[in-house]
Structure formats: C-alpha cells, structure tokens
Design a protein around this motif. Structure first.
Motif, PDB file in Angstrom:
ATOM      1  N   MET B   1       0.844  -1.215   0.000  1.00  0.00           N
ATOM      2  CA  MET B   1       0.000   0.000   0.000  1.00  0.00           C
ATOM      3  C   MET B   1       0.875   1.259   0.000  1.00  0.00           C
ATOM      4  N   ARG B  37      -4.642  -8.961  -6.519  1.00  0.00           N
ATOM      5  CA  ARG B  37      -5.485  -9.138  -5.343  1.00  0.00           C
ATOM      6  C   ARG B  37      -6.771  -8.327  -5.487  1.00  0.00           C
ATOM      7  N   LEU B  38      -6.680  -7.122  -6.022  1.00  0.00           N
ATOM      8  CA  LEU B  38      -7.866  -6.279  -6.162  1.00  0.00           C
ATOM      9  C   LEU B  38      -8.636  -6.588  -7.435  1.00  0.00           C
ATOM     10  N   GLY B  39      -8.031  -7.366  -8.324  1.00  0.00           N
ATOM     11  CA  GLY B  39      -8.710  -7.677  -9.572  1.00  0.00           C
ATOM     12  C   GLY B  39      -8.939  -6.472 -10.453  1.00  0.00           C
ATOM     13  N   THR B  40      -8.039  -5.519 -10.393  1.00  0.00           N
ATOM     14  CA  THR B  40      -8.219  -4.263 -11.125  1.00  0.00           C
ATOM     15  C   THR B  40      -6.867  -3.764 -11.613  1.00  0.00           C
ATOM     16  N   LEU B  42      -4.432  -0.866 -11.937  1.00  0.00           N
ATOM     17  CA  LEU B  42      -4.277   0.420 -11.237  1.00  0.00           C
ATOM     18  C   LEU B  42      -3.435   1.406 -12.042  1.00  0.00           C
ATOM     19  N   ASP B  54      -8.600   5.109 -13.452  1.00  0.00           N
ATOM     20  CA  ASP B  54      -9.596   5.652 -12.521  1.00  0.00           C
ATOM     21  C   ASP B  54      -9.496   4.948 -11.175  1.00  0.00           C
ATOM     22  N   ALA B  55      -9.424   3.618 -11.230  1.00  0.00           N
ATOM     23  CA  ALA B  55      -9.314   2.859  -9.984  1.00  0.00           C
ATOM     24  C   ALA B  55      -8.043   3.258  -9.237  1.00  0.00           C
ATOM     25  N   VAL B  58      -8.626   6.391  -7.322  1.00  0.00           N
ATOM     26  CA  VAL B  58      -9.372   6.122  -6.094  1.00  0.00           C
ATOM     27  C   VAL B  58      -8.456   5.534  -5.039  1.00  0.00           C
ATOM     28  N   LEU B  59      -7.641   4.553  -5.443  1.00  0.00           N
ATOM     29  CA  LEU B  59      -6.782   3.907  -4.450  1.00  0.00           C
ATOM     30  C   LEU B  59      -5.721   4.868  -3.929  1.00  0.00           C
ATOM     31  N   HIS B  61      -6.118   8.029  -3.360  1.00  0.00           N
ATOM     32  CA  HIS B  61      -6.779   8.822  -2.324  1.00  0.00           C
ATOM     33  C   HIS B  61      -7.103   7.987  -1.093  1.00  0.00           C
ATOM     34  N   GLU B  62      -7.744   6.847  -1.306  1.00  0.00           N
ATOM     35  CA  GLU B  62      -8.147   6.008  -0.183  1.00  0.00           C
ATOM     36  C   GLU B  62      -6.931   5.451   0.541  1.00  0.00           C
ATOM     37  N   GLY B  63      -5.908   5.134  -0.217  1.00  0.00           N
ATOM     38  CA  GLY B  63      -4.705   4.592   0.390  1.00  0.00           C
ATOM     39  C   GLY B  63      -4.024   5.611   1.281  1.00  0.00           C
ATOM     40  N   THR B  65      -5.529   7.965   2.826  1.00  0.00           N
ATOM     41  CA  THR B  65      -6.378   8.016   4.016  1.00  0.00           C
ATOM     42  C   THR B  65      -6.056   6.854   4.951  1.00  0.00           C
ATOM     43  N   ALA B  66      -5.971   5.660   4.376  1.00  0.00           N
ATOM     44  CA  ALA B  66      -5.745   4.475   5.204  1.00  0.00           C
ATOM     45  C   ALA B  66      -4.373   4.536   5.875  1.00  0.00           C
TER      46      ALA B  66
END
Lengths: 276, 276
Positions: B1, B37-40, B42, B54-55, B58-59, B61-63, B65-66
């Motif tokens: 991550m 693992r995410l099937g996408t 990146l 796009d994915a 998102v990751l 930004h979310e990553g 945050t996490a």
DNA sequence: GGGCGGCGATACCGCAGCGGTATCACCGTA
DNA sequence: TACGGTGATACCGCTGCGGTATCGCCGCCC
C-alpha cells in the motif's frame, strides 16, 4: 494490528488465535513485538486472562478505524474498477418518500449514472458506508453517527410512539418518554449496536422495520420512531406523538474527500431538492 | 500500500523505489500482486512511464487516508501511553484572543489537564491533527477542511485586505476581490497545499504569518486575511475590508469518535465559551 | 536505420521473519 | 500436592520478500 484487535476483543490469547486461524505462541510474540515498536504496554497480563491498558483502549479504537480504512480502500478501489454507477444504502421500510424525491432530483440532473439501491437491516447502512461497500447512505441522526463522514441534512422530524391497538396509552393524544420507559408487560425493543450485537434485556431483538411493526401489532413491544414512518403503518397499530423524544434528522452521508463526479451530482441533487 | 502510493505519486517505478529505499524489481512485483489481489488494473504502463487509471486514482486517495489512519493510530497510542495532557495545535500568530478565551474556559472547568500548545506554520495544524500528533486543532474554514473530522464552530468573521502603506488601494474604505486579483507589480502570495507543496506563480511562498506581514510591508505582495488578524498588525501595513471575500470560520476540530475525557472537557469548554 | 539509453518486467537466489510444535513458568483450585 | 489453564519461551522449517542480473520494448538521435 488485526492481531491486536482480535486479542483486545477476546481478552484471551487462545481464543483470539483460534479466531485468527493461527496458534497462540506466534500471536503472543506478535503482540509483544507491537508493544516494543510502540514503546507502550497495551495489555496487562494477569495469569488468569488479559486486560486493556489505557493505551490499549486507544489502540483498539484507532486500530478498528485504521483497519476499516484499509478495508474501505480496497472495496472502493474494486468498485471503481467496474461499471460506473452509484450504490446508495438506505434502511428498508423507512424514508421511502425522501428517497423517491432524492432519486428523482438526481435523475433529473445533469448526466446521472444508474443508482443501485441497497436496502438494509436496522443500522447496517452506516456499516456498509464505512466499509466502503456503498457510495452513500441515508442515515438517521441520532440513531446513526456521522462522525468521520461528510453529510448533508435533508429533513428533521419529531418522533411518534407505536403501540398495540388496544393498549391503555394508545388512546392518548400525546405521551412522554418517561411514560413509555417501564410499561408493565410491554418491554422496549432491542436494536443492534454498531458491532451487530444486541444489548441485554427483555424485549425482542429488532432486525428490520416490518418485523417491528408486526411485533407491536402482536402486543409484544412498542416503538418510538420518526413521524414519517406512520405512512406505511399497519391498521392494527396505534400512533401517539411523543412530546419529548429527540428530533430525528435524515442525512445523506458519504465518505469524506471523495472525488467522484457522480457522487457530487447526488449531493448537489440532495441540496437542491431539500433547500440546503 | 505504501508502495502503491509512492509509485502513484512519482509516476515512476525507479524513483518510487529509491524513495522507498528498495530496488525496482520487487516494487514492480508488489504492485502487480496488489493489482491481482484487487482484480483491477491500477496503472497504465506506457514504455515511457506510468499513468493512473480511474481505480488507481481512487486507491491513491483512499490509500493515503488508510495510511494516515494507521500512522495516526500509532501516534495516538504512543501518546496515550505517557503523561496525561492535551496537545492543541494552532496557527502561529492567529486567533490569539480566541485561544486565550478557550484555554481560560477550559482551565476553569472541572479537572483540567495541562494543555500543550503547538504553534504551527500555515496549514500545518490540519496535517498534525490528521496524523494523530495532536489531540485537537484550531482550523480556519474554508482554508482548512474539516472533512472526516469532528468539529465545533467557534467564531465567524469577514476578511480584510492587507496592503503596503503607500499602495493606491490602501486609502480606499472597501475593496472587492476582483480588484485585488491582478494588481500590477503586486503578485498574490502562495500558500502551501495540503501536501506541503506550493502552486506555481509569481508571488512569494508563505510559511507563517509574521513573514507575510513583513512581505506586505515591503511592498512585495498583499494578503486577504480574517478580520481578527488586524490586532497584531505592523503600523506600515494598510487594512481595507474586502466586501465579497468568503467569511472565515474558526473551528475547534478533533479526531472523530475520541473517547478521551480530557478532550471532551475541552470541547465542552469551547461550546460553553462560544455559545454553541 | 541502427545503436543507445531509459523504462518496466522477468528469472533466479538467499535469507529474514513468520508461524508451527513442544515445552516452560506461573497461579488458582480441588 | 497434583492438575488444569493461562501466557511466555525455545527451536525449527518454510514461505515470501528483496536483492542482482538480465530481458524486451520503445523512443531518440547521430
């Protein structure tokens, strides 16, 4: 981190290890290593089990948040991969009118995407939203918490009591919370906590709205619900306004800091439709 | 991550690997494994670098945050270990009066703990709060964002322009934003973004308040600041109210869902002192 | 047009670290 | 005093991560 949360929840290394699908010794070592890394004692080991220190309490809470953030990151990324469309969670059997207005306003706005509606059992919307399984959710403050979420207030209303048709209080024009608190033979219903468990008590465990209505009609419990829920009431249930119940606000909530164009459109539609 | 965030920020496996203190091949493998693992997908790998899907956006930004949530969990736990006391972050040279009122109100309340004040450079309070380095912070909406935080509004005020004493606009009784937008020879100052970088432009980079005042006095830039900042002004700077500047709200913000008794006391003091 | 340089991917290797089993040390209880 | 149950320790084996070497691809420039 997952390890620590498991131990903190079980307060028992053996059970926690079983839950994690591993043996106890490596778990003990992992926790000890975490404590060394943080330079703090997290658990008081009594020879008869385990207790959380203050720092352990904090890490339990923060760790849950962090794990949720990681899980949410994965879930949102997975969804970002595949076909566009919003997923909106709402409590089944509640806020139907609100939902219709919101969805109509969004569909009438600029370039709407398909909205997948996810009807949830009591309290599940908030969990789904925080887990990143849905893009937005209709929450009901103060039943749900918007802490750590972005939200837009849609509508505030008072609450009414739902009582069995023949009950002594059913004929009253208004009641107060205190009068409902300890009705003989009519225990208060029990709603799930955030973690899905139920508090102790005599009343029935409530999973969804229609179940609650049925239980009231059968004289097994009563309920205090937002005013709007009268719109889908069974005829064998009496409705009495509760004077001193806290007002309930329906809010549209979403993950903070989202950059999704579609979600922004939904929020804009909500603000427009409810005069934000 | 962490790996993915580094690659997404650098858009270059080699540089990202150097930043992470590792070699490039294992980094490539780790990202590929994450994608499986995410099937996408990146990242779009062009033979001349990398672009985010796009994915991936998102990751990223979310990553972030996490990762922030994990780091905050560790920081808060470390602090929970050692001596009790609150740490409050505030922008240096701003809101001094507000701060005094708040701290007095808290100290007068029931069982106060020592409050450690952390005076920050422009925009740093928000970062410290989100990183879990401090218990609470004084933020200024809309300069800071309270997304994902709990907050309590303390005070709202208009904004004034700070201009060099001899400037043509300095004698005016009011000005408008448009008039300030493109002053010849007086470029707008540049404030740091959330990640600490500065936007492109001609004006000076601003790190703290006193520096800004000095630069205005020297005729190198101008500023638009909350009304209350006039209280600590140098005499060689002119102040002119700005009619159409957005109002600034000072808020006390803290991590959502905190269970700290001391923090709750501070919030209560704030609500009491500012008539929440 | 061919060689070169820079990019990410692949192949292969070595070892750190995680998890497993066996066992210990401690304590309350019967 | 023996036993059951707790978490900690000792030791081992293997998975998997990171390292080096190398490849394949593409754009660039002489």
């Amino acid at each position: 981190m997952r390890y620590f949360v498991a131990v903190a929840e079980e307060l028992h290394f053996g059970r926690a290890a079983r839950r994690l699908g591993m043996a106890q010794p490596p778990l003990s070592r992992a926790i000890a290593q975490l404590e060394r890394r943080l330079g703090t004692v997290l658990l008081e080991r009594d020879s008869r089990g385990v207790a959380l220190t203050d720092a352990g309490q904090v890490l339990l809470h923060e760790g849950r948040t962090a794990l949720a953030a990681v899980a949410a990151a994965e879930a949102r990324t997975r969804r970002a991969g595949r076909p566009p469309g919003l997923v909106l969670a709402s409590k089944a059997g509640a806020s139907t009118d609100l939902l219709a207005v919101l969805l109509d306003a969004y569909a009438a706005g600029p370039d709407p995407v398909p909205v997948d509606l996810r009807l949830c059992r009591v309290g599940e919307q908030e969990r789904l939203l925080r887990a990143g399984e849905v893009d937005a959710a209709l929450l009901h403050v103060p039943f749900n918490s918007t802490a750590g979420l972005d939200s837009e207030e849609l509508h505030t209303e008072g609450q009414v009591a739902l009582l069995p048709a023949g009950h002594p209080l059913a004929a009253r024009s208004t009641v107060r919370m205190a009068e409902l608190a300890e009705l003989p033979g009519l225990p208060a219903p029990r709603f799930p906590r955030h973690d899905g468990s139920f508090p102790e008590g005599a009343g029935p465990e409530i999973h969804d709205h229609s179940q609650l209505g049925q239980l009231v009609a059968l004289g097994r419990t009563f309920a205090v619900l937002p005013d709007s829920s009268r719109s889908q009431l069974r005829p064998d249930v009496a409705v009495v306004p509760v004077l001193d119940a806290p007002p309930v606000t329906s809010v549209l909530a979403w993950a903070p800091g989202s950059t999704s164009r579609a979600l922004a459109g939904l929020v804009r539609a909500a603000i427009g439709a409810f005069g934000g």
